[in-house]
Design an enzyme around this catalytic site. Sequence first.
Site, PDB file in Angstrom:
ATOM      1  N   LYS A  69     -59.973  16.347  19.618  1.00  0.00           N
ATOM      2  CA  LYS A  69     -60.543  16.977  20.143  1.00  0.00           C
ATOM      3  C   LYS A  69     -61.819  17.183  20.651  1.00  0.00           C
ATOM      4  CE  LYS A  69     -57.979  21.587  19.766  1.00  0.00           C
ATOM      5  NZ  LYS A  69     -57.533  22.728  19.761  1.00  0.00           N
ATOM      6  N   ASP A 105     -58.981  26.462  24.758  1.00  0.00           N
ATOM      7  CA  ASP A 105     -58.966  28.065  23.216  1.00  0.00           C
ATOM      8  C   ASP A 105     -59.271  29.575  23.284  1.00  0.00           C
ATOM      9  OD1 ASP A 105     -57.322  25.905  22.282  1.00  0.00           O
ATOM     10  OD2 ASP A 105     -58.481  24.783  20.723  1.00  0.00           O
ATOM     11  N   ALA A 130     -64.691  28.952   9.160  1.00  0.00           N
ATOM     12  CA  ALA A 130     -65.507  28.138   9.882  1.00  0.00           C
ATOM     13  C   ALA A 130     -64.861  27.277  10.593  1.00  0.00           C
ATOM     14  CB  ALA A 130     -66.842  28.383   8.472  1.00  0.00           C
ATOM     15  N   ALA A 133     -61.226  26.131  14.738  1.00  0.00           N
ATOM     16  CA  ALA A 133     -60.379  27.081  15.001  1.00  0.00           C
ATOM     17  C   ALA A 133     -61.796  28.482  15.445  1.00  0.00           C
ATOM     18  CB  ALA A 133     -59.286  27.739  14.863  1.00  0.00           C
ATOM     19  N   ARG A 158     -71.404  25.668   5.155  1.00  0.00           N
ATOM     20  CA  ARG A 158     -70.585  25.567   5.784  1.00  0.00           C
ATOM     21  C   ARG A 158     -70.936  26.348   7.406  1.00  0.00           C
ATOM     22  NH1 ARG A 158     -64.781  21.925   6.859  1.00  0.00           N
ATOM     23  NH2 ARG A 158     -64.397  21.852   9.073  1.00  0.00           N
ATOM     24  N   TYR A 224     -49.859  31.761  13.055  1.00  0.00           N
ATOM     25  CA  TYR A 224     -48.511  32.380  13.754  1.00  0.00           C
ATOM     26  C   TYR A 224     -47.146  32.335  12.694  1.00  0.00           C
ATOM     27  CZ  TYR A 224     -49.235  27.157  16.242  1.00  0.00           C
ATOM     28  OH  TYR A 224     -49.328  26.825  16.603  1.00  0.00           O
TER      29      TYR A 224
END
Length: 282
Positions: A69, A105, A130, A133, A158, A224
Amino acid sequence: MRGQPLRAAVVGHPISHSQSPSIHGHWLEQSGIAGRYGLLDFEPEHFEREIRALVEQGYQGVNVTVPFKEAALALADEADAIARWIGAANTLVFSDGRISARNTDAYGFWENLHPGLSDGVPDCAVVLGAGGAARAVLVALQDQGVGRIWLANRTLSRAQGLAAELAQGAQIEALDWNAAEDLLDQEAMPLIINTSSRGMKGENPIICGLAAQGPSTVVNDIVYNPLQTALLETAAARGCRIVDGLGMLLHQARPAFQAFFGARVEVDPGLRQKVERNMGLV
Protein backbone atom coordinates in the site's frame (compact mmCIF):
# COMPACT_ATOMS: atom_id res chain seq x y z
CA MET A 1 -7.23 -3.37 -27.28
CA ARG A 2 -10.62 -2.60 -28.80
CA GLY A 3 -13.14 -5.32 -28.09
CA GLN A 4 -11.13 -6.78 -25.23
CA PRO A 5 -12.85 -7.24 -21.83
CA LEU A 6 -12.03 -4.63 -19.22
CA ARG A 7 -9.41 -6.07 -16.88
CA ALA A 8 -8.51 -5.38 -13.26
CA ALA A 9 -7.03 -7.38 -10.40
CA VAL A 10 -5.98 -7.37 -6.77
CA VAL A 11 -2.25 -7.35 -6.05
CA GLY A 12 -0.58 -8.59 -2.87
CA HIS A 13 1.89 -11.06 -1.38
CA PRO A 14 0.46 -13.48 -0.38
CA ILE A 15 -2.89 -13.00 -2.09
CA SER A 16 -4.70 -16.36 -2.35
CA HIS A 17 -6.94 -15.50 0.63
CA SER A 18 -8.39 -12.37 -1.00
CA GLN A 19 -12.16 -12.08 -1.46
CA SER A 20 -11.81 -9.28 -4.02
CA PRO A 21 -12.35 -11.53 -7.08
CA SER A 22 -15.56 -12.87 -5.55
CA ILE A 23 -16.79 -9.35 -4.71
CA HIS A 24 -15.99 -7.83 -8.10
CA GLY A 25 -17.18 -10.97 -9.89
CA HIS A 26 -20.56 -10.61 -8.17
CA TRP A 27 -20.91 -7.06 -9.46
CA LEU A 28 -19.66 -7.89 -12.96
CA GLU A 29 -22.30 -10.60 -13.28
CA GLN A 30 -24.98 -8.40 -11.73
CA SER A 31 -24.13 -5.48 -14.05
CA GLY A 32 -23.76 -7.55 -17.21
CA ILE A 33 -20.31 -6.05 -17.84
CA ALA A 34 -17.77 -7.91 -19.97
CA GLY A 35 -14.92 -7.67 -17.51
CA ARG A 36 -12.34 -9.80 -15.74
CA TYR A 37 -10.95 -9.45 -12.24
CA GLY A 38 -8.06 -11.60 -11.09
CA LEU A 39 -5.45 -12.32 -8.40
CA LEU A 40 -1.84 -11.29 -8.88
CA ASP A 41 0.91 -12.29 -6.45
CA PHE A 42 4.00 -10.12 -6.94
CA GLU A 43 7.36 -10.48 -5.27
CA PRO A 44 8.01 -7.25 -3.33
CA GLU A 45 11.21 -6.42 -5.23
CA HIS A 46 9.33 -6.59 -8.56
CA PHE A 47 6.24 -4.58 -7.54
CA GLU A 48 6.89 -1.39 -9.51
CA ARG A 49 8.04 -3.24 -12.63
CA GLU A 50 4.96 -5.48 -12.59
CA ILE A 51 2.56 -2.57 -12.06
CA ARG A 52 4.02 -0.69 -15.01
CA ALA A 53 3.68 -3.84 -17.12
CA LEU A 54 -0.03 -3.96 -16.31
CA VAL A 55 -0.38 -0.37 -17.51
CA GLU A 56 1.23 -1.38 -20.80
CA GLN A 57 -1.06 -4.41 -21.07
CA GLY A 58 -4.16 -2.22 -20.91
CA TYR A 59 -5.45 -3.00 -17.44
CA GLN A 60 -7.92 -0.51 -15.99
CA GLY A 61 -6.22 -0.66 -12.60
CA VAL A 62 -5.60 -2.77 -9.52
CA ASN A 63 -6.57 -3.01 -5.91
CA VAL A 64 -3.55 -3.18 -3.62
CA THR A 65 -3.21 -5.01 -0.34
CA VAL A 66 -0.33 -5.82 2.03
CA PRO A 67 2.56 -5.34 1.74
CA PHE A 68 2.25 -2.86 -1.13
CA LYS A 69 0.00 0.00 0.00
CA GLU A 70 2.81 2.46 0.77
CA ALA A 71 4.74 1.48 -2.37
CA ALA A 72 1.59 1.99 -4.45
CA LEU A 73 1.30 5.57 -3.25
CA ALA A 74 4.98 6.22 -3.91
CA LEU A 75 4.98 5.08 -7.54
CA ALA A 76 1.80 6.90 -8.60
CA ASP A 77 1.86 9.96 -10.84
CA GLU A 78 -0.92 11.54 -8.76
CA ALA A 79 -2.87 10.74 -5.61
CA ASP A 80 -6.12 11.85 -4.05
CA ALA A 81 -6.12 13.86 -0.82
CA ILE A 82 -7.30 10.96 1.36
CA ALA A 83 -4.54 8.65 0.13
CA ARG A 84 -1.94 11.33 0.82
CA TRP A 85 -3.37 11.94 4.30
CA ILE A 86 -3.45 8.23 5.16
CA GLY A 87 -0.01 7.71 3.61
CA ALA A 88 -1.04 4.64 1.62
CA ALA A 89 -3.09 3.62 -1.42
CA ASN A 90 -5.30 0.58 -1.87
CA THR A 91 -6.38 1.40 -5.42
CA LEU A 92 -4.38 2.30 -8.53
CA VAL A 93 -6.28 3.51 -11.59
CA PHE A 94 -4.58 3.53 -14.99
CA SER A 95 -5.47 6.06 -17.67
CA ASP A 96 -3.48 7.23 -20.70
CA GLY A 97 -0.32 5.67 -19.31
CA ARG A 98 -0.60 7.47 -15.99
CA ILE A 99 -1.17 5.95 -12.55
CA SER A 100 -3.57 7.54 -10.07
CA ALA A 101 -3.47 6.42 -6.42
CA ARG A 102 -6.59 6.37 -4.28
CA ASN A 103 -7.51 5.05 -0.85
CA THR A 104 -11.02 3.70 -0.34
CA ASP A 105 -10.43 2.14 3.10
CA ALA A 106 -11.65 5.27 4.90
CA TYR A 107 -14.73 5.35 2.67
CA GLY A 108 -15.43 1.66 3.31
CA PHE A 109 -15.03 2.07 7.05
CA TRP A 110 -17.49 4.97 7.22
CA GLU A 111 -20.05 3.43 4.86
CA ASN A 112 -20.12 0.35 7.08
CA LEU A 113 -20.30 2.32 10.32
CA HIS A 114 -22.60 5.27 9.77
CA PRO A 115 -25.92 3.38 9.45
CA GLY A 116 -25.35 2.29 13.06
CA LEU A 117 -24.87 5.86 14.27
CA SER A 118 -28.50 6.69 14.95
CA ASP A 119 -27.47 9.76 16.98
CA GLY A 120 -25.38 11.19 14.14
CA VAL A 121 -21.64 11.82 14.02
CA PRO A 122 -20.26 11.56 17.56
CA ASP A 123 -18.10 14.30 19.02
CA CYS A 124 -15.49 11.82 20.29
CA ALA A 125 -14.31 8.24 19.85
CA VAL A 126 -11.87 5.67 21.20
CA VAL A 127 -9.72 3.85 18.64
CA LEU A 128 -7.94 0.65 19.70
CA GLY A 129 -4.75 -0.18 17.79
CA ALA A 130 -2.22 2.00 15.98
CA GLY A 131 -1.29 -0.17 12.99
CA GLY A 132 -2.01 0.26 9.30
CA ALA A 133 -5.80 -0.09 9.60
CA ALA A 134 -5.91 2.65 12.24
CA ARG A 135 -4.62 5.17 9.72
CA ALA A 136 -7.74 4.96 7.54
CA VAL A 137 -10.05 4.98 10.57
CA LEU A 138 -8.41 8.06 12.11
CA VAL A 139 -8.63 9.91 8.80
CA ALA A 140 -12.27 8.92 8.25
CA LEU A 141 -13.31 10.03 11.73
CA GLN A 142 -11.64 13.42 11.34
CA ASP A 143 -13.00 13.84 7.81
CA GLN A 144 -16.52 13.34 9.21
CA GLY A 145 -16.00 15.90 11.98
CA VAL A 146 -15.17 13.86 15.07
CA GLY A 147 -13.33 16.36 17.24
CA ARG A 148 -11.63 14.27 19.92
CA ILE A 149 -10.09 10.81 19.63
CA TRP A 150 -8.33 8.63 22.17
CA LEU A 151 -5.87 6.33 20.37
CA ALA A 152 -4.77 3.27 22.36
CA ASN A 153 -1.96 0.87 21.62
CA ARG A 154 0.11 -1.66 23.54
CA THR A 155 3.21 0.33 22.54
CA LEU A 156 2.45 3.88 23.65
CA SER A 157 5.17 5.47 21.51
CA ARG A 158 3.58 4.06 18.35
CA ALA A 159 0.22 5.61 19.24
CA GLN A 160 1.93 8.91 20.02
CA GLY A 161 3.72 8.92 16.68
CA LEU A 162 0.58 8.12 14.70
CA ALA A 163 -1.44 10.75 16.57
CA ALA A 164 1.16 13.41 15.80
CA GLU A 165 1.35 12.40 12.14
CA LEU A 166 -2.36 12.21 11.32
CA ALA A 167 -4.02 14.84 13.53
CA GLN A 168 -5.75 17.37 11.27
CA GLY A 169 -8.79 18.97 12.86
CA ALA A 170 -9.15 16.63 15.82
CA GLN A 171 -7.41 16.36 19.16
CA ILE A 172 -5.87 12.87 19.24
CA GLU A 173 -4.63 11.69 22.64
CA ALA A 174 -2.44 8.60 22.84
CA LEU A 175 -3.01 6.05 25.60
CA ASP A 176 -1.45 2.74 26.51
CA TRP A 177 -3.76 -0.29 26.58
CA ASN A 178 -4.28 -0.34 30.34
CA ALA A 179 -5.21 3.34 30.42
CA ALA A 180 -7.71 2.76 27.62
CA GLU A 181 -9.35 -0.12 29.49
CA ASP A 182 -9.62 2.08 32.59
CA LEU A 183 -11.17 4.87 30.51
CA LEU A 184 -13.79 2.53 29.06
CA ASP A 185 -14.64 1.23 32.53
CA GLN A 186 -15.08 4.74 33.93
CA GLU A 187 -16.53 6.96 31.19
CA ALA A 188 -19.33 6.33 28.69
CA MET A 189 -18.22 6.81 25.09
CA PRO A 190 -20.40 7.25 22.01
CA LEU A 191 -18.08 5.25 19.73
CA ILE A 192 -15.39 2.59 20.21
CA ILE A 193 -13.51 1.03 17.28
CA ASN A 194 -11.03 -1.84 17.31
CA THR A 195 -8.55 -1.56 14.44
CA SER A 196 -6.03 -4.06 15.83
CA SER A 197 -5.72 -7.73 14.90
CA ARG A 198 -6.66 -8.77 18.43
CA GLY A 199 -9.78 -10.90 18.28
CA MET A 200 -9.01 -12.18 14.80
CA LYS A 201 -9.05 -15.95 14.36
CA GLY A 202 -5.80 -17.24 15.82
CA GLU A 203 -5.05 -14.01 17.73
CA ASN A 204 -5.59 -13.17 21.40
CA PRO A 205 -9.04 -11.66 22.02
CA ILE A 206 -9.70 -8.26 23.55
CA ILE A 207 -10.90 -8.88 27.09
CA CYS A 208 -12.27 -5.55 28.24
CA GLY A 209 -15.07 -5.02 30.72
CA LEU A 210 -16.60 -1.90 29.09
CA ALA A 211 -18.19 -1.26 32.49
CA ALA A 212 -19.26 2.30 31.69
CA GLN A 213 -20.71 1.52 28.26
CA GLY A 214 -24.38 0.92 27.41
CA PRO A 215 -27.12 1.50 24.82
CA SER A 216 -25.74 4.91 23.82
CA THR A 217 -22.40 3.36 22.78
CA VAL A 218 -21.64 1.99 19.31
CA VAL A 219 -18.83 -0.58 19.21
CA ASN A 220 -17.27 -1.45 15.85
CA ASP A 221 -14.66 -4.16 15.36
CA ILE A 222 -13.07 -4.09 11.91
CA VAL A 223 -12.10 -7.75 12.38
CA TYR A 224 -14.48 -9.94 10.34
CA ASN A 225 -13.17 -13.45 11.03
CA PRO A 226 -14.92 -14.21 13.31
CA LEU A 227 -17.83 -11.86 12.73
CA GLN A 228 -18.66 -11.82 16.43
CA THR A 229 -15.42 -11.11 18.28
CA ALA A 230 -15.02 -11.23 22.06
CA LEU A 231 -15.12 -7.42 22.10
CA LEU A 232 -18.46 -7.37 20.27
CA GLU A 233 -19.85 -10.10 22.53
CA THR A 234 -18.94 -8.06 25.61
CA ALA A 235 -20.42 -4.92 24.04
CA ALA A 236 -23.67 -6.69 23.17
CA ALA A 237 -23.93 -7.99 26.73
CA ARG A 238 -23.62 -4.39 27.95
CA GLY A 239 -26.47 -3.34 25.66
CA CYS A 240 -24.24 -1.49 23.20
CA ARG A 241 -25.01 -1.30 19.50
CA ILE A 242 -22.46 -3.38 17.57
CA VAL A 243 -21.10 -3.25 14.02
CA ASP A 244 -18.92 -6.03 12.63
CA GLY A 245 -16.09 -5.50 10.17
CA LEU A 246 -17.23 -7.36 7.06
CA GLY A 247 -19.07 -4.36 5.65
CA MET A 248 -15.85 -2.34 5.53
CA LEU A 249 -14.30 -4.97 3.25
CA LEU A 250 -17.34 -4.91 0.97
CA HIS A 251 -17.89 -1.15 0.84
CA GLN A 252 -14.24 -0.27 0.17
CA ALA A 253 -14.53 -2.19 -3.11
CA ARG A 254 -17.39 -0.05 -4.48
CA PRO A 255 -15.38 3.04 -5.61
CA ALA A 256 -12.72 0.78 -7.12
CA PHE A 257 -15.30 -1.14 -9.15
CA GLN A 258 -16.72 2.12 -10.49
CA ALA A 259 -13.23 3.35 -11.42
CA PHE A 260 -12.34 0.09 -13.19
CA PHE A 261 -15.62 -0.86 -14.83
CA GLY A 262 -17.65 2.37 -14.97
CA ALA A 263 -20.72 1.28 -12.99
CA ARG A 264 -22.06 2.30 -9.60
CA VAL A 265 -22.77 -0.69 -7.38
CA GLU A 266 -24.20 -1.38 -3.94
CA VAL A 267 -23.54 -3.89 -1.19
CA ASP A 268 -26.60 -6.16 -1.22
CA PRO A 269 -27.48 -9.07 1.07
CA GLY A 270 -26.59 -11.57 -1.64
CA LEU A 271 -23.02 -10.30 -1.83
CA ARG A 272 -22.56 -10.39 1.93
CA GLN A 273 -23.96 -13.93 2.11
CA LYS A 274 -21.67 -15.04 -0.72
CA VAL A 275 -18.55 -13.74 1.01
CA GLU A 276 -19.64 -15.16 4.37
CA ARG A 277 -20.00 -18.60 2.75
CA ASN A 278 -16.65 -18.31 0.95
CA MET A 279 -14.89 -17.49 4.21
CA GLY A 280 -16.72 -20.10 6.27
CA LEU A 281 -18.24 -17.44 8.53
CA VAL A 282 -21.71 -19.04 8.49
